[in-house]
Design a protein around this motif. Sequence first.
Motif, PDB file in Angstrom:
ATOM      1  N   GLY A  45      80.257  -0.883 120.059  1.00 12.27           N
ATOM      2  CA  GLY A  45      78.840  -0.599 119.798  1.00 12.27           C
ATOM      3  C   GLY A  45      78.301   0.491 120.705  1.00 12.27           C
ATOM      4  N   LEU A  46      78.741   0.446 121.962  1.00 14.10           N
ATOM      5  CA  LEU A  46      78.303   1.457 122.923  1.00 14.10           C
ATOM      6  C   LEU A  46      78.815   2.839 122.532  1.00 14.10           C
ATOM      7  N   LEU A  47      80.060   2.884 122.050  1.00 15.51           N
ATOM      8  CA  LEU A  47      80.627   4.163 121.625  1.00 15.51           C
ATOM      9  C   LEU A  47      79.864   4.725 120.426  1.00 15.51           C
ATOM     10  N   LEU A  48      79.498   3.849 119.486  1.00 10.67           N
ATOM     11  CA  LEU A  48      78.745   4.296 118.310  1.00 10.67           C
ATOM     12  C   LEU A  48      77.396   4.854 118.734  1.00 10.67           C
ATOM     13  N   ARG A  49      76.716   4.116 119.631  1.00  9.77           N
ATOM     14  CA  ARG A  49      75.401   4.561 120.094  1.00  9.77           C
ATOM     15  C   ARG A  49      75.509   5.882 120.853  1.00  9.77           C
ATOM     16  N   ALA A  50      76.512   5.974 121.713  1.00 14.05           N
ATOM     17  CA  ALA A  50      76.689   7.203 122.485  1.00 14.05           C
ATOM     18  C   ALA A  50      77.056   8.374 121.582  1.00 14.05           C
ATOM     19  N   GLY A  51      77.898   8.091 120.567  1.00 15.71           N
ATOM     20  CA  GLY A  51      78.286   9.147 119.627  1.00 15.71           C
ATOM     21  C   GLY A  51      77.097   9.686 118.869  1.00 15.71           C
ATOM     22  N   GLU A  52      76.219   8.763 118.443  1.00 17.02           N
ATOM     23  CA  GLU A  52      75.014   9.198 117.730  1.00 17.02           C
ATOM     24  C   GLU A  52      74.102  10.020 118.633  1.00 17.02           C
ATOM     25  N   ALA A  53      74.004   9.606 119.899  1.00 12.15           N
ATOM     26  CA  ALA A  53      73.164  10.340 120.851  1.00 12.15           C
ATOM     27  C   ALA A  53      73.714  11.741 121.079  1.00 12.15           C
ATOM     28  N   VAL A  54      75.039  11.844 121.200  1.00 18.87           N
ATOM     29  CA  VAL A  54      75.655  13.155 121.401  1.00 18.87           C
ATOM     30  C   VAL A  54      75.409  14.050 120.194  1.00 18.87           C
ATOM     31  N   ALA A  55      75.550  13.455 119.016  1.00 21.72           N
ATOM     32  CA  ALA A  55      75.350  14.231 117.795  1.00 21.72           C
ATOM     33  C   ALA A  55      73.930  14.753 117.691  1.00 21.72           C
ATOM     34  N   ALA A  56      72.969  14.016 118.243  1.00 20.05           N
ATOM     35  CA  ALA A  56      71.564  14.399 118.135  1.00 20.05           C
ATOM     36  C   ALA A  56      71.104  15.288 119.281  1.00 20.05           C
ATOM     37  N   THR A  57      71.963  15.476 120.276  1.00 22.01           N
ATOM     38  CA  THR A  57      71.592  16.276 121.440  1.00 22.01           C
ATOM     39  C   THR A  57      72.182  17.678 121.307  1.00 22.01           C
ATOM     40  N   PRO A  58      71.339  18.713 121.294  1.00 26.38           N
ATOM     41  CA  PRO A  58      71.860  20.080 121.145  1.00 26.38           C
ATOM     42  C   PRO A  58      72.842  20.432 122.258  1.00 26.38           C
ATOM     43  N   VAL A  59      73.870  21.159 121.883  1.00 29.11           N
ATOM     44  CA  VAL A  59      74.890  21.625 122.816  1.00 29.11           C
ATOM     45  C   VAL A  59      74.889  23.152 122.794  1.00 29.11           C
ATOM     46  N   SER A  60      74.829  23.766 123.948  1.00 28.56           N
ATOM     47  CA  SER A  60      74.821  25.223 124.026  1.00 28.56           C
ATOM     48  C   SER A  60      76.239  25.770 123.993  1.00 28.56           C
ATOM     49  N   GLY A  61      76.368  26.952 123.380  1.00 25.46           N
ATOM     50  CA  GLY A  61      77.662  27.621 123.324  1.00 25.46           C
ATOM     51  C   GLY A  61      78.216  27.663 121.916  1.00 25.46           C
ATOM     52  N   GLY A  62      79.255  28.428 121.743  1.00 25.27           N
ATOM     53  CA  GLY A  62      79.929  28.486 120.457  1.00 25.27           C
ATOM     54  C   GLY A  62      79.514  29.685 119.626  1.00 25.27           C
ATOM     55  N   ASN A  63      80.402  30.040 118.708  1.00 26.19           N
ATOM     56  CA  ASN A  63      80.192  31.192 117.841  1.00 26.19           C
ATOM     57  C   ASN A  63      80.237  30.736 116.387  1.00 26.19           C
ATOM     58  N   LEU A  64      79.147  30.909 115.688  1.00 29.25           N
ATOM     59  CA  LEU A  64      79.030  30.429 114.312  1.00 29.25           C
ATOM     60  C   LEU A  64      79.335  31.541 113.327  1.00 29.25           C
ATOM     61  N   LYS A  65      80.175  31.220 112.342  1.00 28.90           N
ATOM     62  CA  LYS A  65      80.400  32.104 111.206  1.00 28.90           C
ATOM     63  C   LYS A  65      79.824  31.424 109.969  1.00 28.90           C
ATOM     64  N   ALA A  66      78.925  32.115 109.290  1.00 23.19           N
ATOM     65  CA  ALA A  66      78.255  31.538 108.129  1.00 23.19           C
ATOM     66  C   ALA A  66      78.255  32.534 106.988  1.00 23.19           C
ATOM     67  N   ALA A  67      78.334  32.010 105.769  1.00 24.32           N
ATOM     68  CA  ALA A  67      78.379  32.865 104.589  1.00 24.32           C
ATOM     69  C   ALA A  67      77.284  32.501 103.606  1.00 24.32           C
ATOM     70  N   GLY A  68      76.522  33.490 103.193  1.00 27.11           N
ATOM     71  CA  GLY A  68      75.585  33.342 102.093  1.00 27.11           C
ATOM     72  C   GLY A  68      76.271  33.709 100.794  1.00 27.11           C
ATOM     73  N   TRP A  69      75.485  33.858  99.733  1.00 27.01           N
ATOM     74  CA  TRP A  69      76.077  34.112  98.426  1.00 27.01           C
ATOM     75  C   TRP A  69      75.715  35.480  97.851  1.00 27.01           C
ATOM     76  N   SER A  70      74.749  36.168  98.443  1.00 29.85           N
ATOM     77  CA  SER A  70      74.316  37.441  97.871  1.00 29.85           C
ATOM     78  C   SER A  70      74.234  38.508  98.941  1.00 29.85           C
ATOM     79  N   ALA A  71      74.643  39.706  98.576  1.00 29.27           N
ATOM     80  CA  ALA A  71      74.555  40.836  99.484  1.00 29.27           C
ATOM     81  C   ALA A  71      74.686  42.109  98.664  1.00 29.27           C
TER      82      ALA A  71
END
Length: 536
Positions: A45-71
């Motif tokens: 239960g503690l792991l589930l709660r902690a996992g949810e908290a981590v998921a909801a807490t912003p983390v800095s760093g990383g490089n995002l690649k994203a694709a739209g559909w029109s250009a």
Amino acid sequence: MRNTPTNWTGRDDAMVENAIRRGASRRELLKMLMGSGVALSMGSGLLLRAGEAVAATPVSGGNLKAAGWSASTADTLDPAKASLSTDYTRCCAFYNRLTFLDENGDVQMELAETVESDDARTWQVKLRSGVTFHSGKTLSSADVVYSLKRHLDESVGSKANSIAKQMAEIEAVDDLTVKIVLSEPNADLPTILSLHHFMIIADGVTDFSTADGTGAFICESFEPGVRSIAVKNPNYFKEQGPYLDSFEYFAISDNNARVNAVLSGDIQFAAAVNPRSLRMLEGQSHVETSITTGGNYTNLNIRLDLEPGAKAGFIEGMKYLVNREAIQKSVLRGLAEIGNDQPVSPVDRYHNPELKPRPYDPEKARSLFEKAGVLGQAIPIVTSDAATSAIDMAMVVQQAGAEIGMPFDVQRVPSDGYWSNYWLKEPVHFGNINPRPTPDILFSLLYASDAPWNESQYKSEKFDKMMVEARGLLDEEKRTAIYWEMQEMVANEAGTIIPAYISNVDALSTRLKGLRPNPLGGQMGYAFAEYVWLEG
């Protein structure tokens, strides 16, 4: 038996959360918990709660690649000229608006501290102090005056010119105060200022080969029709965000290729995937979907000033020939609400629920085509993957026409260049309209006689006068009544067929967090880069 402590504290919760962020495995976490005297059942239960908290807490760093559909090669960093989703996404990353709409559709302040008026005609905008452009220049009222007045300059070619025309006076009161006087009262001005076109640029800027904004990201490179690379703005004025170190954005026009790119991990975000693709995504543990319903729609446009739309009865016949239920259920896999040929969607408080869509009636359509003198003629319909599900919709219309002796020549053209070469120009063609927050904005952009995106060349002096009258009304009952009548006029008189309001489906890596719906469209109203983060 190991005793279970009853004083498991928030500090211990934080210890688990930090271990998860460092990449600890479930086995390692359970071993750590049991070593601290926690029973296995409680530990899960503690792991589930902690996992949810981590998921909801912003983390800095990383490089995002994203694709739209029109250009296209006409992609632009000039907010005034923005017209595609790729334009909006980049503008949201590099610039800011005076106001913005949150996920509930409420107006929030961005570059403005306040936007106030006593009569809905004379407005005072007080700016935040200390905001700087990427070039180091400090934001002032001169930048706002310049940015807004550009929309009134016909030589600029602003897509928001018809909306901006109501700003009769725009002047600086002092370094951080701007006065806007409208030609007629409009209580929607704070919402209007949240539109993508009204991003604030630096005073005097005319070169948009790059972007000098106040936004969350700095433009490192921009190749129209190819891609853009943005890096985090270290001097961003907001207390939180952005969380990403960099953000690469481009378009993959082919739907299956876009979906396969996110499945393979080449990108972390694929915008506006076809509902047919949901089967490809099912059971994929590393990919999830974000489904939001706004006012997005793909429509069939028939120009009233060209043949065959100029022939009496043809457009009405088409409205009876479009099988809306088949499009909703088969083409859009149920991820849509049936439309009634006007742009104000059911999620808008001014939507007219009494205006019923025309039923599917091929025999009535056949009679109207015969009356128009076109029955049996091969009518071209131009379509493309550039407009969501437009090819499938065209096939539904073609099949229905074949059953009554009305052949349609479906001409599939490439996505690249569709919006500049075919949209608004072909006699019968498809469009795709992103959500807008008010009826006035929709009508001003799409149906007023001078609308920049008047897809069917609909012109009505009565409609234009009603639009001006409604925008100045503070009496909600009267305003609603006018908007309802205007929706009826569009549905019955214009040459735009809106079979369904489409739910937007984005596919994303489960590592990508923070994505929320927004009334300005998918990708969080195209501003997602500022608010999302990558986990792990």
